[in-house]
Write a protein that holds these residues in place. Structure first.
Motif, short mmCIF file in Angstrom:
data_model
loop_
_atom_site.label_atom_id
_atom_site.label_comp_id
_atom_site.label_asym_id
_atom_site.label_seq_id
_atom_site.Cartn_x
_atom_site.Cartn_y
_atom_site.Cartn_z
N GLY A 1 0.67 -1.33 0.04
CA GLY A 1 -0.05 -0.14 0.08
C GLY A 1 1.00 1.33 0.04
N GLY A 2 2.15 1.52 -0.35
CA GLY A 2 2.78 2.53 -0.35
C GLY A 2 2.44 3.28 -1.65
N HIS A 3 2.75 4.52 -1.53
CA HIS A 3 2.52 5.43 -3.02
C HIS A 3 3.53 5.36 -3.88
CE1 HIS A 3 -0.62 6.95 -0.53
NE2 HIS A 3 0.18 7.96 0.28
N ASN A 4 4.63 4.82 -3.47
CA ASN A 4 5.80 4.77 -4.52
C ASN A 4 6.07 3.33 -4.96
OD1 ASN A 4 8.10 4.43 -5.42
ND2 ASN A 4 9.34 5.98 -4.28
N LEU A 5 5.36 3.10 -6.32
CA LEU A 5 5.13 2.02 -6.77
C LEU A 5 6.47 1.05 -6.96
CD1 LEU A 5 2.53 2.70 -9.77
CD2 LEU A 5 2.21 1.86 -7.49
N GLU A 6 7.60 1.78 -7.13
CA GLU A 6 8.88 1.09 -7.43
C GLU A 6 9.46 0.55 -5.97
OE1 GLU A 6 13.20 2.43 -8.85
OE2 GLU A 6 11.69 3.75 -9.23
N ARG A 7 9.05 1.35 -5.02
CA ARG A 7 9.51 0.94 -3.65
C ARG A 7 8.62 -0.20 -3.26
NH1 ARG A 7 9.87 5.55 0.87
NH2 ARG A 7 10.85 6.64 -1.17
N ASN A 8 7.37 -0.16 -3.60
CA ASN A 8 6.55 -1.32 -3.15
C ASN A 8 6.94 -2.66 -3.79
OD1 ASN A 8 4.62 0.19 -1.87
ND2 ASN A 8 2.99 -0.15 -3.45
N ASP A 9 7.36 -2.50 -5.26
CA ASP A 9 7.97 -3.56 -6.10
C ASP A 9 9.19 -4.19 -5.23
OD1 ASP A 9 7.50 -5.24 -8.30
OD2 ASP A 9 9.59 -4.52 -8.82
N GLN A 10 10.20 -3.20 -4.80
CA GLN A 10 11.42 -3.60 -4.33
C GLN A 10 11.02 -4.54 -2.94
OE1 GLN A 10 13.63 -0.24 -3.72
NE2 GLN A 10 14.41 -0.33 -5.90
N PHE A 11 9.96 -3.85 -2.39
CA PHE A 11 9.65 -4.52 -0.94
C PHE A 11 9.05 -5.89 -1.29
CE2 PHE A 11 6.93 -4.71 3.01
CZ PHE A 11 8.13 -4.70 3.97
N ALA A 12 8.19 -6.05 -2.18
CA ALA A 12 7.42 -7.25 -2.61
C ALA A 12 8.50 -8.49 -2.96
CB ALA A 12 6.65 -7.04 -4.05
N ARG A 13 9.65 -7.95 -3.47
CA ARG A 13 10.64 -8.85 -4.01
C ARG A 13 11.46 -9.26 -2.69
NH1 ARG A 13 12.14 -9.02 -9.55
NH2 ARG A 13 10.99 -7.27 -10.94
N ALA A 14 11.51 -8.32 -1.76
CA ALA A 14 12.34 -8.60 -0.59
C ALA A 14 11.65 -9.63 0.20
CB ALA A 14 12.71 -7.13 0.18
N ILE A 15 10.39 -9.50 0.39
CA ILE A 15 9.73 -10.30 1.42
C ILE A 15 9.01 -11.46 0.94
CG2 ILE A 15 9.22 -8.34 2.96
CD1 ILE A 15 6.27 -8.40 2.33
N SER A 16 8.91 -11.57 -0.60
CA SER A 16 8.29 -12.86 -1.16
C SER A 16 8.84 -14.17 -0.69
CB SER A 16 8.54 -12.69 -2.59
OG SER A 16 7.49 -12.00 -3.22
N PRO A 17 10.48 -14.23 -0.45
CA PRO A 17 11.07 -15.31 0.01
C PRO A 17 10.55 -15.71 1.29
CG PRO A 17 12.61 -14.17 -1.25
CD PRO A 17 11.34 -13.32 -0.95
N ALA A 18 10.23 -14.87 2.27
CA ALA A 18 10.05 -15.04 3.63
C ALA A 18 8.30 -15.16 3.82
CB ALA A 18 10.36 -13.85 4.38
N ILE A 19 7.73 -14.95 2.68
CA ILE A 19 6.31 -15.33 2.91
C ILE A 19 6.04 -16.84 2.37
CG2 ILE A 19 3.91 -14.89 1.91
CD1 ILE A 19 4.64 -11.78 1.78
N GLU A 20 6.42 -16.91 1.23
CA GLU A 20 6.36 -18.18 0.71
C GLU A 20 6.27 -19.57 1.43
OE1 GLU A 20 8.39 -18.72 -3.19
OE2 GLU A 20 7.67 -20.48 -3.45
N PRO A 21 7.38 -19.78 2.26
CA PRO A 21 7.40 -21.06 3.40
C PRO A 21 6.41 -21.22 4.33
CG PRO A 21 9.29 -19.58 3.78
CD PRO A 21 8.50 -19.21 2.36
N LEU A 22 5.49 -20.11 4.41
CA LEU A 22 4.73 -20.15 5.80
C LEU A 22 3.30 -20.69 5.33
CD1 LEU A 22 5.07 -16.47 7.05
CD2 LEU A 22 5.67 -18.50 8.16
N LEU A 23 3.06 -20.84 3.98
CA LEU A 23 1.64 -21.38 3.52
C LEU A 23 1.73 -22.91 3.75
CD1 LEU A 23 0.58 -19.49 0.29
CD2 LEU A 23 -0.52 -19.35 2.41
N ALA A 24 0.43 -23.11 4.14
CA ALA A 24 0.19 -24.61 4.07
C ALA A 24 -0.12 -25.15 2.60
CB ALA A 24 -1.00 -25.01 5.01
N VAL A 25 0.05 -26.59 2.26
CA VAL A 25 -0.63 -27.15 1.10
C VAL A 25 -1.76 -26.44 0.99
CG1 VAL A 25 -0.80 -28.86 -0.28
CG2 VAL A 25 0.98 -28.49 1.00
N GLY A 26 -2.34 -25.99 -0.27
CA GLY A 26 -3.57 -25.45 -0.25
C GLY A 26 -3.98 -24.10 0.21
#
Lengths: 163, 163
Positions: A103-128
């Motif tokens: 939700g930041g206003h700076n799209l480029e910074r959002n995208d950088q943040f999305a790239r940075a935290i994606s690997p930390a989010i991915e392993p948390l999900l259960a199958v399904g």
């Protein structure tokens, strides 16, 4: 399109995707993670539509409307770059839904943040389990699935952890 | 209804009422007044749908997204309890549209504020001019009119200055 139009589309899509994800994961009992509390409106929606699952909120500093402030023991306080790995140690791969509106206003910074935290989010999900995001995320092994009909393309994204 | 539901209804209704008001006052050339800039999303929408009329923003302190920050000479800076009477001296009863989203979380305080500023808003409208508000206002001589079909009752209000 005005910024108000874009914003309405984003909020409507967020709600549509959350409602869809709650239905689609109703067979799972693992926790729901809300990344970022903000005003608390979306948290308020999640707790209205989710039942029988714990809801945890990741937030640096709680500044939500008192009407939708989570109980203290359901807030994982701190920078998500630290609290997401800590959650993996605590919960393992059990999350049924993870929702994020960076939700930041700076799209480029959002995208950088999305790239940075994606690997930390991915392993948390259960199958399904499903990850719902207002920004495009960068996952290794999750499958991007179709958003529901009442959501607007480009305003939200849903990713699924397959077996 | 979650707070997200209420918020979406408010934003959708705000847009619907503004769009309606712009059409319904298209025969007027007087200025459009936006009370409160905030993030600037609604200002951005107004400047997209209004043409041939000046738009002035009343704001205590400009903190909008750079993408929708008005020109300095179109901002009436200060407390509306002072800038509204000053605008009456400057513009007279010429406004074609006045829009306000008081938008506080405290409903009681919003209502008090609406009561306090209604008498300062009312004389600014031209005959045929419309006041669009997300809160119920307290006018002596304006007529509350029906909101458009795509707006949600209770989430916005429209008042007209009759001859």
């Amino acid at each position: 399109m005005s910024r108000l139009d874009v914003f309405i589309d984003r909020m409507v899509s967020q709600r549509a995707c959350i409602d869809f994800a709650v239905q689609a994961t109703s067979h799972l009992s693992g926790p729901v993670f809300e990344l970022g509390l903000g005003n608390g409106r979306t948290y308020d929606h999640i707790r209205e539509v989710v039942s029988g699952r714990d809801i945890f909120v990741f937030e640096r500093e709680v500044a939500s409307n008192p009407a939708s402030t989570p109980p203290e023991d359901r807030v994982l306080l701190g920078d998500v770059r630290e609290t997401l790995p800590a959650a993996l140690a605590r919960f393992g791969a059990t999350a049924s839904i993870i929702h994020a509106d960076l939700g930041g206003h700076n799209l480029e910074r959002n995208d950088q943040f999305a790239r940075a935290i994606s690997p930390a989010i991915e392993p948390l999900l259960a199958v399904g389990g499903l990850m719902v995001s207002s920004d495009c995320m960068y996952f290794e092994a999750l499958t991007e699935i179709e958003i529901p009909e009442n959501a607007v393309a480009g305003r939200c994204f849903i990713y699924r952890k397959d077996a």
